[in-house]
Write a protein that holds these residues in place. Structure first.
Motif, PDB file in Angstrom:
ATOM      1  N   ARG A 217      -6.233   3.436  -5.788  1.00 52.95           N
ATOM      2  CA  ARG A 217      -5.673   4.423  -5.926  1.00 52.95           C
ATOM      3  C   ARG A 217      -4.270   5.037  -5.227  1.00 52.95           C
ATOM      4  O   ARG A 217      -4.963   5.358  -3.496  1.00 52.95           O
ATOM      5  CB  ARG A 217      -6.689   5.661  -6.145  1.00 52.95           C
ATOM      6  CG  ARG A 217      -5.077   6.880  -6.934  1.00 52.95           C
ATOM      7  CD  ARG A 217      -6.491   7.851  -7.250  1.00 52.95           C
ATOM      8  NE  ARG A 217      -6.273   9.159  -8.488  1.00 52.95           N
ATOM      9  CZ  ARG A 217      -6.979   9.519  -8.821  1.00 52.95           C
ATOM     10  NH1 ARG A 217      -8.298  10.485  -8.511  1.00 52.95           N
ATOM     11  NH2 ARG A 217      -6.117  11.057  -8.911  1.00 52.95           N
ATOM     12  N   ASP A 218      -3.205   5.530  -5.300  1.00 50.88           N
ATOM     13  CA  ASP A 218      -2.584   6.019  -4.248  1.00 50.88           C
ATOM     14  C   ASP A 218      -1.489   5.047  -3.450  1.00 50.88           C
ATOM     15  O   ASP A 218      -1.152   4.934  -2.534  1.00 50.88           O
ATOM     16  CB  ASP A 218      -2.190   7.373  -3.888  1.00 50.88           C
ATOM     17  CG  ASP A 218      -3.084   8.350  -4.662  1.00 50.88           C
ATOM     18  OD1 ASP A 218      -2.186   8.679  -5.635  1.00 50.88           O
ATOM     19  OD2 ASP A 218      -3.850   9.066  -4.632  1.00 50.88           O
ATOM     20  N   GLU A 219      -2.061   3.425  -3.454  1.00 53.94           N
ATOM     21  CA  GLU A 219      -1.824   2.661  -2.464  1.00 53.94           C
ATOM     22  C   GLU A 219      -0.807   1.472  -3.093  1.00 53.94           C
ATOM     23  O   GLU A 219      -0.381   1.441  -3.946  1.00 53.94           O
ATOM     24  CB  GLU A 219      -2.581   1.432  -2.347  1.00 53.94           C
ATOM     25  CG  GLU A 219      -3.704   2.237  -1.222  1.00 53.94           C
ATOM     26  CD  GLU A 219      -5.245   0.737  -0.330  1.00 53.94           C
ATOM     27  OE1 GLU A 219      -5.495   1.905  -0.387  1.00 53.94           O
ATOM     28  OE2 GLU A 219      -5.271  -0.270  -1.116  1.00 53.94           O
ATOM     29  N   THR A 220       0.175   1.029  -1.896  1.00 57.24           N
ATOM     30  CA  THR A 220       1.125   0.475  -2.326  1.00 57.24           C
ATOM     31  C   THR A 220       0.817  -0.984  -2.152  1.00 57.24           C
ATOM     32  O   THR A 220       0.266  -1.517  -0.229  1.00 57.24           O
ATOM     33  CB  THR A 220       2.557   0.947  -1.599  1.00 57.24           C
ATOM     34  OG1 THR A 220       3.211   1.294  -2.338  1.00 57.24           O
ATOM     35  CG2 THR A 220       3.637  -0.253  -2.026  1.00 57.24           C
ATOM     36  N   VAL A 221       0.888  -1.709  -2.273  1.00 60.80           N
ATOM     37  CA  VAL A 221       0.507  -3.332  -2.398  1.00 60.80           C
ATOM     38  C   VAL A 221       1.327  -4.255  -2.086  1.00 60.80           C
ATOM     39  O   VAL A 221       2.340  -3.934  -2.991  1.00 60.80           O
ATOM     40  CB  VAL A 221      -0.999  -3.353  -2.872  1.00 60.80           C
ATOM     41  CG1 VAL A 221      -1.610  -4.996  -2.615  1.00 60.80           C
ATOM     42  CG2 VAL A 221      -2.525  -2.139  -3.104  1.00 60.80           C
ATOM     43  N   VAL A 222       0.855  -5.777  -1.425  1.00 65.95           N
ATOM     44  CA  VAL A 222       2.075  -6.554  -1.013  1.00 65.95           C
ATOM     45  C   VAL A 222       1.082  -7.788  -1.445  1.00 65.95           C
ATOM     46  O   VAL A 222       0.424  -7.730  -0.934  1.00 65.95           O
ATOM     47  CB  VAL A 222       3.030  -6.510  -0.076  1.00 65.95           C
ATOM     48  CG1 VAL A 222       3.830  -7.602  -0.540  1.00 65.95           C
ATOM     49  CG2 VAL A 222       3.680  -5.016  -0.019  1.00 65.95           C
ATOM     50  N   ASP A 223       1.733  -8.484  -2.410  1.00 71.42           N
ATOM     51  CA  ASP A 223       0.983  -9.984  -2.738  1.00 71.42           C
ATOM     52  C   ASP A 223       2.238 -10.598  -2.605  1.00 71.42           C
ATOM     53  O   ASP A 223       2.889 -11.349  -3.173  1.00 71.42           O
ATOM     54  CB  ASP A 223       0.389 -10.175  -4.507  1.00 71.42           C
ATOM     55  CG  ASP A 223      -0.440 -11.219  -4.391  1.00 71.42           C
ATOM     56  OD1 ASP A 223      -0.660 -12.131  -3.294  1.00 71.42           O
ATOM     57  OD2 ASP A 223      -0.489 -11.288  -4.985  1.00 71.42           O
ATOM     58  N   ALA A 286       3.641  -0.905   3.194  1.00 74.08           N
ATOM     59  CA  ALA A 286       2.162  -1.169   2.456  1.00 74.08           C
ATOM     60  C   ALA A 286       1.469  -0.560   3.805  1.00 74.08           C
ATOM     61  O   ALA A 286       0.835  -0.649   4.680  1.00 74.08           O
ATOM     62  CB  ALA A 286       2.316  -2.932   3.038  1.00 74.08           C
ATOM     63  N   ASP A 287       0.630  -0.426   2.432  1.00 77.86           N
ATOM     64  CA  ASP A 287      -1.161   0.603   2.597  1.00 77.86           C
ATOM     65  C   ASP A 287      -2.075  -1.262   2.387  1.00 77.86           C
ATOM     66  O   ASP A 287      -3.480  -1.376   3.410  1.00 77.86           O
ATOM     67  CB  ASP A 287      -1.651   1.210   2.222  1.00 77.86           C
ATOM     68  CG  ASP A 287      -1.136   1.881   1.544  1.00 77.86           C
ATOM     69  OD1 ASP A 287      -0.906   3.256   2.705  1.00 77.86           O
ATOM     70  OD2 ASP A 287      -0.212   2.681   0.743  1.00 77.86           O
TER      71      ASP A 287
END
Length: 419
Positions: A217-223, A286-287
């Protein structure tokens, strides 16, 4: 339907209990693990292990804040057991048809049948290492109709090879049926793709379930290696990520990824970046970065380091195939049924299990060594690319699957923080 004993546990702890039962030899792998509407999972248990299985001890040593109990459930054959039954039926049907054409059945023909396959709805995908002998050609199109019928499919495709085009594009051909598009539902996530253009890995299900249990929650993720959304979608639908940047350079996979984002109604929380992720212009946002490429994601490590937030850092999920060394005892245990019997006769079942447990411990030591080396490498990259001093901490090493006795797909959860 037969009733069998099973261990009933909360779904969030199912993998922990499954690994514990496997380690002790109590898991009955002939039957399927079953999920239930009340949020629990039942793990089939061998009846011979019931006397030694204490739920209270299991709870204390596996997940002390969970509940577990032994119950009776209706038996459901595992996919492996079902496949065995289907293989036998297929062999009988093809033997009869070849006999009608005066072709004698033999062991070579039996070995040339598919031993495993993938099921995508009403389409079955068989491997390239089957139906290679000349007699099959005499059956013509009737061969594929029979195979589909006995495997419970309406459409049939065959994987030929993985292309060397840099995109790992599968080269599958349709044998029966016109459309090559399939829909796969996995943990309530819909994946739609063209089986002749995109790959789908069933072996990554445990990692997708693990991602689904994350709190993003509230995180920015990069795949960094998104494919058709194998991990991107669990981050969005189950882990609750605020936004995911999905990177993919295969145009066919990108098309499927965008379609799957729409199907699952999460397009507004995902930005798709098509092309080589090493040329990605993003940084410092990114988190969490997912590096889901095997056998190695090492080329993406510098990119991941640039992506992490410089004020707070974040977590890298680094996939890698780790190879363990071969030991003399391991050679004996892996040599085949006759050798296994000899070992059991010499040292007994308990000592055989002890030897196997020792080898698994050696594998874990190799994983740990690789993880420590990787943590050191990442710390250096972060200092060079992001500036300042950084600390890295190994939070977890997850075993996803094994390709051979000594090749293991693992994931390193590496916490990276600026000092």
């Amino acid at each position: 339907m037969d009733m069998i004993p099973a261990l009933k546990v909360p779904q969030r702890y199912a993998q922990l209990y499954r690994k514990c039962l496997q380690r002790t030899g109590a898991l009955d792998q002939r039957y399927s693990i079953q999920k239930h509407l009340d949020g629990t999972v039942t793990l089939p248990i061998l009846s011979s292990s019931l006397a030694q299985l204490d739920p209270n001890t299991l709870q204390r040593t596996t997940a002390c804040d969970s509940l577990c109990e032994i119950v009776l459930i209706q038996a459901q054959l595992s996919k492996k057991e079902k496949a065995k039954s289907s293989s036998e039926k297929l062999a009988e049907a093809l033997r009869d048809q070849l006999s009608s054409q005066e072709v004698s059945w033999n062991e070579d023909l039996k070995r040339d049948l598919p031993q495993r396959w993938q099921r995508h709805g009403d389409l079955v995908l068989i491997g390239e290492d089957c139906f290679t002998l000349p007699p099959w050609k005499k059956m013509g199109s009737e061969l594929w109709s029979t195979v589909a019928l006995e495997l419970g499919a309406k459409r049939l495709a065959q994987m030929k090879r993985i292309s060397k085009d840099g995109f790992r594009t599968p080269q599958a051909v349709m044998l029966l049926g016109d459309s090559s598009r399939v829909m796969h539902i996995d943990n309530k996530i819909r994946y739609e793709f063209d089986i002749t253009k995109c790959m789908f890995s069933f072996g990554n299900i445990t990692e997708k379930l693990r991602i689904a249990s994350f709190n993003c929650r509230d995180e920015t993720v990069v795949d960094l290696y998104a494919g058709i959304g194998y991990f991107t979608l669990p981050y969005l639908l189950h882990a609750g990520a605020a936004h995911v940047h999905a990177c993919e350079w295969n145009p066919d996979a990108v098309e499927a990824l965008k379609r799957n984002l729409q199907l699952n109604r999460v397009s507004d929380r995902c930005t798709v970046h098509q092309g080589d992720n090493r040329k990605l212009s993003l940084e410092d946002l990114a988190d969490r970065v997912n590096l889901g490429l095997i056998p190695s994601s090492e080329e993406g490590w510098p990119v991941a380091c640039r992506l992490l937030r410089r004020d707070a850092g974040g977590i890298l999920h680094i996939h890698h195939n780790v190879t363990s060394p071969v030991h003399s005892v391991d050679n004996k245990l892996q040599a085949g049924p006759a050798t296994n019997t000899d070992i059991t006769a010499d040292v007994g079942d308990d000592e055989t299990r002890l030897l196997q447990h020792t080898l698994k411990g050696r594998d874990r030591e190799v994983w740990k060594t690789w993880a420590e080396h990787t943590a050191s490498r990442i710390a250096g990259l972060l200092t060079d690319l992001a500036g300042g001093s950084w600390s890295t901490h190994i939070r977890h090493i997850e075993h996803v699957k094994s390709y051979a006795p000594h090749v293991h797909h693992i994931v390193l959860d590496l916490e990276c923080r600026p000092l």
